[in-house]
Write a protein that holds these residues in place. Sequence first.
Motif, mmCIF file in Angstrom:
data_model
loop_
_atom_site.group_PDB
_atom_site.id
_atom_site.type_symbol
_atom_site.label_atom_id
_atom_site.label_comp_id
_atom_site.label_asym_id
_atom_site.label_seq_id
_atom_site.Cartn_x
_atom_site.Cartn_y
_atom_site.Cartn_z
ATOM 1 N N PRO A 128 0.797 -1.236 0.000
ATOM 2 C CA PRO A 128 0.000 0.000 0.000
ATOM 3 C C PRO A 128 0.827 1.282 0.000
ATOM 4 O O PRO A 128 0.251 2.372 -0.027
ATOM 5 C CB PRO A 128 -0.786 -0.126 1.310
ATOM 6 C CG PRO A 128 0.118 -0.893 2.204
ATOM 7 C CD PRO A 128 0.865 -1.853 1.327
ATOM 8 N N PHE A 129 2.166 1.167 0.021
ATOM 9 C CA PHE A 129 3.005 2.350 0.131
ATOM 10 C C PHE A 129 3.608 2.718 -1.228
ATOM 11 O O PHE A 129 4.467 2.008 -1.755
ATOM 12 C CB PHE A 129 4.118 2.113 1.153
ATOM 13 C CG PHE A 129 3.605 1.775 2.528
ATOM 14 C CD1 PHE A 129 2.814 2.674 3.225
ATOM 15 C CD2 PHE A 129 3.899 0.549 3.117
ATOM 16 C CE1 PHE A 129 2.321 2.363 4.479
ATOM 17 C CE2 PHE A 129 3.423 0.236 4.369
ATOM 18 C CZ PHE A 129 2.626 1.142 5.061
ATOM 19 N N ASP A 130 3.175 3.849 -1.771
ATOM 20 C CA ASP A 130 3.668 4.302 -3.075
ATOM 21 C C ASP A 130 5.144 4.677 -3.028
ATOM 22 O O ASP A 130 5.837 4.617 -4.053
ATOM 23 C CB ASP A 130 2.850 5.507 -3.558
ATOM 24 C CG ASP A 130 1.401 5.150 -3.850
ATOM 25 O OD1 ASP A 130 1.143 3.964 -4.163
ATOM 26 O OD2 ASP A 130 0.542 6.031 -3.754
ATOM 27 N N ASP A 131 5.633 5.068 -1.855
ATOM 28 C CA ASP A 131 7.025 5.506 -1.719
ATOM 29 C C ASP A 131 7.889 4.423 -1.067
ATOM 30 O O ASP A 131 8.883 4.719 -0.407
ATOM 31 C CB ASP A 131 7.092 6.797 -0.906
ATOM 32 C CG ASP A 131 6.424 6.669 0.470
ATOM 33 O OD1 ASP A 131 5.815 5.608 0.742
ATOM 34 O OD2 ASP A 131 6.512 7.623 1.271
ATOM 35 N N TYR A 132 7.524 3.189 -1.257
ATOM 36 C CA TYR A 132 8.211 2.069 -0.610
ATOM 37 C C TYR A 132 9.691 2.026 -0.970
ATOM 38 O O TYR A 132 10.063 2.140 -2.140
ATOM 39 C CB TYR A 132 7.548 0.752 -1.022
ATOM 40 C CG TYR A 132 8.200 -0.475 -0.415
ATOM 41 C CD1 TYR A 132 7.897 -0.847 0.896
ATOM 42 C CD2 TYR A 132 9.114 -1.228 -1.134
ATOM 43 C CE1 TYR A 132 8.484 -1.957 1.468
ATOM 44 C CE2 TYR A 132 9.715 -2.343 -0.557
ATOM 45 C CZ TYR A 132 9.399 -2.704 0.731
ATOM 46 O OH TYR A 132 9.984 -3.805 1.306
ATOM 47 N N ASP A 133 10.534 1.865 0.061
ATOM 48 C CA ASP A 133 11.975 1.748 -0.183
ATOM 49 C C ASP A 133 12.619 0.644 0.645
ATOM 50 O O ASP A 133 13.844 0.501 0.648
ATOM 51 C CB ASP A 133 12.688 3.070 0.090
ATOM 52 C CG ASP A 133 12.694 3.449 1.570
ATOM 53 O OD1 ASP A 133 11.996 2.785 2.373
ATOM 54 O OD2 ASP A 133 13.404 4.408 1.935
ATOM 55 N N GLY A 319 -10.269 1.532 0.575
ATOM 56 C CA GLY A 319 -9.894 2.246 1.792
ATOM 57 C C GLY A 319 -9.796 3.742 1.570
ATOM 58 O O GLY A 319 -9.442 4.209 0.478
ATOM 59 N N ILE A 320 -10.116 4.511 2.616
ATOM 60 C CA ILE A 320 -9.968 5.970 2.543
ATOM 61 C C ILE A 320 -8.511 6.294 2.237
ATOM 62 O O ILE A 320 -7.602 5.806 2.908
ATOM 63 C CB ILE A 320 -10.390 6.625 3.868
ATOM 64 C CG1 ILE A 320 -11.879 6.370 4.141
ATOM 65 C CG2 ILE A 320 -10.113 8.127 3.841
ATOM 66 C CD1 ILE A 320 -12.340 6.830 5.514
ATOM 67 N N LYS A 321 -8.290 7.099 1.225
ATOM 68 C CA LYS A 321 -6.925 7.402 0.786
ATOM 69 C C LYS A 321 -6.359 8.606 1.545
ATOM 70 O O LYS A 321 -7.047 9.601 1.760
ATOM 71 C CB LYS A 321 -6.910 7.687 -0.726
ATOM 72 C CG LYS A 321 -7.456 6.545 -1.589
ATOM 73 C CD LYS A 321 -6.611 5.281 -1.479
ATOM 74 C CE LYS A 321 -7.061 4.198 -2.457
ATOM 75 N NZ LYS A 321 -8.399 3.661 -2.170
ATOM 76 N N VAL A 322 -5.114 8.474 1.929
ATOM 77 C CA VAL A 322 -4.432 9.561 2.618
ATOM 78 C C VAL A 322 -2.944 9.475 2.296
ATOM 79 O O VAL A 322 -2.406 8.384 2.069
ATOM 80 C CB VAL A 322 -4.666 9.469 4.149
ATOM 81 C CG1 VAL A 322 -3.990 8.241 4.734
ATOM 82 C CG2 VAL A 322 -4.195 10.732 4.850
ATOM 83 N N VAL A 323 -2.282 10.624 2.253
ATOM 84 C CA VAL A 323 -0.836 10.661 2.060
ATOM 85 C C VAL A 323 -0.198 10.682 3.444
ATOM 86 O O VAL A 323 -0.314 11.667 4.179
ATOM 87 C CB VAL A 323 -0.403 11.894 1.238
ATOM 88 C CG1 VAL A 323 1.113 11.920 1.082
ATOM 89 C CG2 VAL A 323 -1.091 11.898 -0.121
#
Length: 344
Positions: A128-133, A319-323
């Motif tokens: 679910p993490f767009d910035d996954y590292d 799911g409710i989207k949030v940054v």
Amino acid sequence: MKKGLVLFLIAVMALSTALLTGCGGGPKQESKDGGAAKGNKLVIYTSMKESLISGIVEGFKKKNPGIEVDYQSAGAGKLMAKIAAERQSGHILADVIWTSEVPDFYMMKKEGILEVYKPSNLKEILNPFDDYDGSFTAARLGTLGIAVNTDKIKEFPTAWEDLATKPEYNKAFGIADPALSGTSYMSVALLEHQFGWDYFNRLAANGTRIGKGSGQVVDDTSSGELSACLAVDYITNNKIAKGAHLQMVYPKELIMVPSPVAIFKGSKNLDAAKKFVDYLLSQEAQQKVADAGTVPVRTDVKQNPKHNLPKPEDAMKNGIKVVYTEILPQKEATIQKFTEIIKK
């Protein structure tokens, strides 16, 4: 024996006792297999309840008989305070952390205390993490809904607004203290993002109460002290399995809170920690996650229909989207404002 020698021996005994007992958690923590600093055991700090974490740890130990494991379970807020105290003393005692307060992981990543590790089975899971590292990886797609006491409520709520307007929830709906519970904080942040602070003003006007931990508000609903509460899926489903007269209800605006797992930088048990993360994301462990009544991060496990949970891919979609990086700086202010509103 001389008085000075007696006093010296008493002091030594007291110091020894403090060193032996100082590693343990508070009275609400659960610790298995001994103390956190004992030997070279893999140490896990988690906010997951016994009904979820125990089976996973036992499964891991069977797969890895040469690795001893200790886990300590407490609310995310208490764990973060414990970690902060350990950092002050010079060493974090845990090797692995697994909670549901996503902003904490971004904060720990920023502070440079997490080991970057991309699990060997990463391609097999939903991320679910767009910035996954690789600093942390979702190990569960937890959902929160409305747990209703079926002895007190016959017509179940269909929308979040029902809790703010209907008389049957007046002074009878509870939300766990977001300062203590990571899942509660994330839920408050998501509901505020979706509906604004006016929604919480309406909840306050209808007598919404702040409970303690996520498990406590479910217990209070089961006992009838509350008629309903904002509830974590697997905690509620575990109570239902034990005979509690509860029902989970999910409004269309789904609260989905990922539960990340991470390894602390400087872990003395790094190989074991990596093996645990790999196991946690394996089909075997994720089946245990699903069996406990929550949403796994894999699509190749079976979900029991009695839990009435969304499929993993649907939880991701609806799911409710949030940054997360945007809500991180607002954490303290969000908790403070929520508390001020609800405690009016």
